[in-house]
Write an enzyme that holds these catalytic residues in place. Structure first.
Site, PDB file in Angstrom:
ATOM      1  CD  GLU A   1     -30.066  23.570   4.873  1.00 27.05           C
ATOM      2  OE1 GLU A   1     -29.859  24.627   4.241  1.00 27.05           O
ATOM      3  OE2 GLU A   1     -30.395  22.510   4.312  1.00 27.05           O
TER       4      GLU A   1
ATOM      5  CD  GLU B   1     -16.880  26.422   5.471  1.00 26.26           C
ATOM      6  OE1 GLU B   1     -16.583  27.632   5.586  1.00 26.26           O
ATOM      7  OE2 GLU B   1     -16.338  25.649   4.665  1.00 26.26           O
TER       8      GLU B   1
ATOM      9  N   GLY C   1     -31.866  25.467   2.037  1.00 24.31           N
ATOM     10  CA  GLY C   1     -33.130  24.910   1.580  1.00 24.31           C
ATOM     11  C   GLY C   1     -33.143  23.407   1.701  1.00 24.31           C
TER      12      GLY C   1
ATOM     13  CD  GLU D   1     -34.727  21.820   4.922  1.00 24.51           C
ATOM     14  OE1 GLU D   1     -33.508  21.924   5.172  1.00 24.51           O
ATOM     15  OE2 GLU D   1     -35.297  20.718   4.877  1.00 24.51           O
TER      16      GLU D   1
ATOM     17  CB  SER E   1     -32.618  19.860 -10.926  1.00 23.17           C
ATOM     18  OG  SER E   1     -31.471  19.067 -11.101  1.00 23.17           O
TER      19      SER E   1
END
Length: 135
Positions: A57, A102, A37, A53, A73
């Site tokens: 990724e 990874e 994300g 995303e 958050s």
């Protein structure tokens, strides 16, 4: 003046009973395992941002199945509003790219152990719970 809250998205991607995780390449939480994300770009819908995303990724293609929840958050790293979605794997094998060191699929229990952030663990658990509910 403080920065405004940043809008971000995340995907809990399921392939059978496995969950896709990435190991973060950049702060915050560099080196930690999380779901794919990132930030929403101007003009993007939340779904478009989440799927972009994911591709950037991991190289994975998926179909979004539904909203898990919206989390917040507020830490020294900033104020983030995160919309996390459940998704079903469609194609591709995980390959780390962009902001990931990874990328790999893990059995649910192992994925839950690997993530180090309680909000991410909550998103995983809520997504798994919805998969086992009968309509």
């Amino acid at each position: 003046m403080k920065d405004l809250p940043r809008i971000s998205v995340g995907l809990v991607v399921w392939r059978a009973d496995e969950v896709l995780l990435i190991r973060r390449a950049n702060p915050p939480y560099q080196g930690c395992w999380s779901i794919p994300g990132g930030k929403v770009e101007f003009g993007e819908t939340l779904h478009e941002a989440a799927l972009r995303e994911l591709r950037e990724e991991t190289g994975i293609e998926a179909a979004i199945e539904g909203l898990i929840d919206v989390f917040e958050s507020i830490t020294e790293h900033g104020h983030y509003v995160m919309a996390d979605y459940s998704a079903r794997w469609r194609s591709g094998e995980p390959q780390a790219g962009d902001d990931a060191l990874e990328a790999a699929f893990f059995p649910f229990a192992k994925a839950s152990e690997k993530v180090s952030w309680d909000i991410t663990r909550t998103a995983l658990q809520q997504s798994a719970g919805r998969r086992t509910q009968k309509p």
